[in-house]
Design an enzyme around this catalytic site. Structure first.
Site, short mmCIF file in Angstrom:
data_model
loop_
_atom_site.label_atom_id
_atom_site.label_comp_id
_atom_site.label_asym_id
_atom_site.label_seq_id
_atom_site.Cartn_x
_atom_site.Cartn_y
_atom_site.Cartn_z
N HIS A 50 0.85 -1.20 0.00
CA HIS A 50 0.00 0.00 0.00
C HIS A 50 0.88 1.24 0.00
O HIS A 50 2.10 1.15 0.13
CB HIS A 50 -1.00 -0.04 1.16
CG HIS A 50 -0.41 0.12 2.53
ND1 HIS A 50 0.41 -0.84 3.10
CD2 HIS A 50 -0.49 1.12 3.44
CE1 HIS A 50 0.77 -0.44 4.31
NE2 HIS A 50 0.24 0.75 4.54
N HIS A 76 4.65 -4.54 10.96
CA HIS A 76 5.02 -3.82 12.19
C HIS A 76 5.11 -4.76 13.38
O HIS A 76 4.39 -5.77 13.45
CB HIS A 76 3.97 -2.74 12.54
CG HIS A 76 3.95 -1.58 11.60
ND1 HIS A 76 4.71 -0.46 11.77
CD2 HIS A 76 3.25 -1.39 10.45
CE1 HIS A 76 4.48 0.40 10.79
NE2 HIS A 76 3.59 -0.14 9.96
N ASP A 110 5.96 4.70 5.09
CA ASP A 110 6.81 3.73 5.79
C ASP A 110 6.86 2.39 5.05
O ASP A 110 7.57 1.47 5.47
CB ASP A 110 6.37 3.55 7.25
CG ASP A 110 4.97 3.00 7.40
OD1 ASP A 110 4.06 3.45 6.67
OD2 ASP A 110 4.77 2.10 8.24
N HIS A 111 6.15 2.28 3.92
CA HIS A 111 6.18 1.05 3.10
C HIS A 111 6.79 1.28 1.72
O HIS A 111 7.21 0.32 1.07
CB HIS A 111 4.76 0.47 2.97
CG HIS A 111 4.18 0.10 4.31
ND1 HIS A 111 3.99 -1.19 4.71
CD2 HIS A 111 3.80 0.88 5.35
CE1 HIS A 111 3.51 -1.20 5.95
NE2 HIS A 111 3.38 0.04 6.36
N HIS A 159 -7.41 -0.60 5.55
CA HIS A 159 -6.37 0.31 6.06
C HIS A 159 -6.15 1.43 5.03
O HIS A 159 -6.18 2.61 5.37
CB HIS A 159 -5.10 -0.49 6.29
CG HIS A 159 -3.92 0.32 6.76
ND1 HIS A 159 -3.86 0.88 8.01
CD2 HIS A 159 -2.76 0.65 6.13
CE1 HIS A 159 -2.70 1.53 8.13
NE2 HIS A 159 -2.02 1.40 7.01
N ASP A 204 -0.20 -3.72 6.36
CA ASP A 204 -0.83 -3.19 7.57
C ASP A 204 -2.29 -3.61 7.67
O ASP A 204 -3.13 -2.87 8.19
CB ASP A 204 -0.76 -1.64 7.59
CG ASP A 204 0.65 -1.13 7.85
OD1 ASP A 204 1.55 -1.94 8.15
OD2 ASP A 204 0.84 0.09 7.75
N HIS A 217 1.48 3.95 1.90
CA HIS A 217 2.04 4.73 3.02
C HIS A 217 3.56 4.81 2.95
O HIS A 217 4.24 3.85 2.58
CB HIS A 217 1.59 4.13 4.35
CG HIS A 217 0.15 4.44 4.67
ND1 HIS A 217 -0.59 3.72 5.59
CD2 HIS A 217 -0.69 5.39 4.18
CE1 HIS A 217 -1.82 4.23 5.65
NE2 HIS A 217 -1.90 5.23 4.80
#
Ligand code: ZN
Ligand code: FE
Length: 251
Positions: free
Chosen positions: A47, A162, A51-52, A103, A124, A49
């Site tokens: 996805h 995570h 942090d990905h 998410h 996530d 975001h």
């Protein structure tokens, strides 16, 4: 590989070839490739975001790896746009794409059915003893996504993005304080974290037994959310929505 505060970037290798899932940061990936003498051939994104995807551009330009990602999200650098049901071959392993909106609106997961045990990279969406926050999707979308993951073989190894496990377990225990599998898991995972080790991967079987978000049909979860007098009349989407809301405000 750990990254940022609590992310994991999963690096897969076969022979000298490697693939990485959700590289939020390029640096730890480049270090690992160097250290193990690996060549990165594929990047899998679940996805959009940061942090990905934060390391995608640098990894792609430095290694020439092919970038696979969700068709329904706008992410720079994607070469191969994927949606539910698509199959791809990564390092000689067949992966099936599963749509898991909730998410984010276009979130996908990657499932390797032919590995023993099968493998799931779910970003996530599903966490160890928890699930992702609903930033872009509805409770009914997220519940359908979790149902699809819950239907995978019990032995499937679950690689979440995570390390949220202990906080999730604290919340799960507030919902099901007498769930024996959950109590055992709490003791085991606390010891694992005390040794500084990851609690992941989990398995679908363990999540079915301990994760309240996969247990919206369990009488104990339904009673904890709706109160035992009214639980019978409350539909499972409402149970899930309330459970997610309770987690958002849990301290
Ligand atoms: Zn995310
Ligand atoms: Fe994340």
């Amino acid at each position: 590989m750990p990254a940022f505060n609590d992310n994991y970037l999963w690096l897969l290798a076969r022979g000298q070839e490697a693939a990485v899932v959700d590289p939020g940061d390029a640096a730890p990936v480049l270090q690992a490739l160097e250290r193990h003498g690996l060549r990165l051939s594929a990047i899998l994104v679940t996805h959009h975001h940061g942090d990905h995807v934060g390391g995608v551009d640098e990894l792609k330009s430095r290694t020439g790896a092919v970038v696979h990602g969700p068709a329904a999200e706008s992410i720079d650098g994607i070469d191969h746009r994927l949606a539910g049901g698509d199959m791809l071959d990564v390092l000689g392993t067949r992966l099936r794409v599963i749509d898991v909106p909730g998410h984010t609106a276009g979130h996908i997961a990657y499932f390797a059915p032919d590995e023993t045990p099968p493998l799931l990279f779910c970003g996530d969406t599903l966490f160890a003893c928890g699930c992702g926050r609903l930033f872009e999707g509805t409770p009914s979308q997220m519940l359908a996504s979790l149902d699809a993951l819950a239907a995978l073989p019990a032995a499937t190894r679950v690689y979440c993005a995570h390390e949220y496990t202990l906080a999730n377990i604290r919340f799960a225990l507030s919902i099901e304080p007498s769930n024996v599998a959950l109590l055992e898991r709490a003791a085991r995972d606390r010891a694992t974290r005390e040794r500084g080790e990851p609690t992941l991967p989990s398995t679908i079987g363990l999540e079915l037994a301990t994760n309240p978000f996969l247990r919206c049909d369990a009488p104990s979860v339904r009673a904890a959310v709706a109160g035992s007098a009214t639980a019978e009349s409350v539909d499972r989407t409402s149970i899930f929505a309330s459970l997610r809301q309770m987690k958002n405000t849990f301290r």
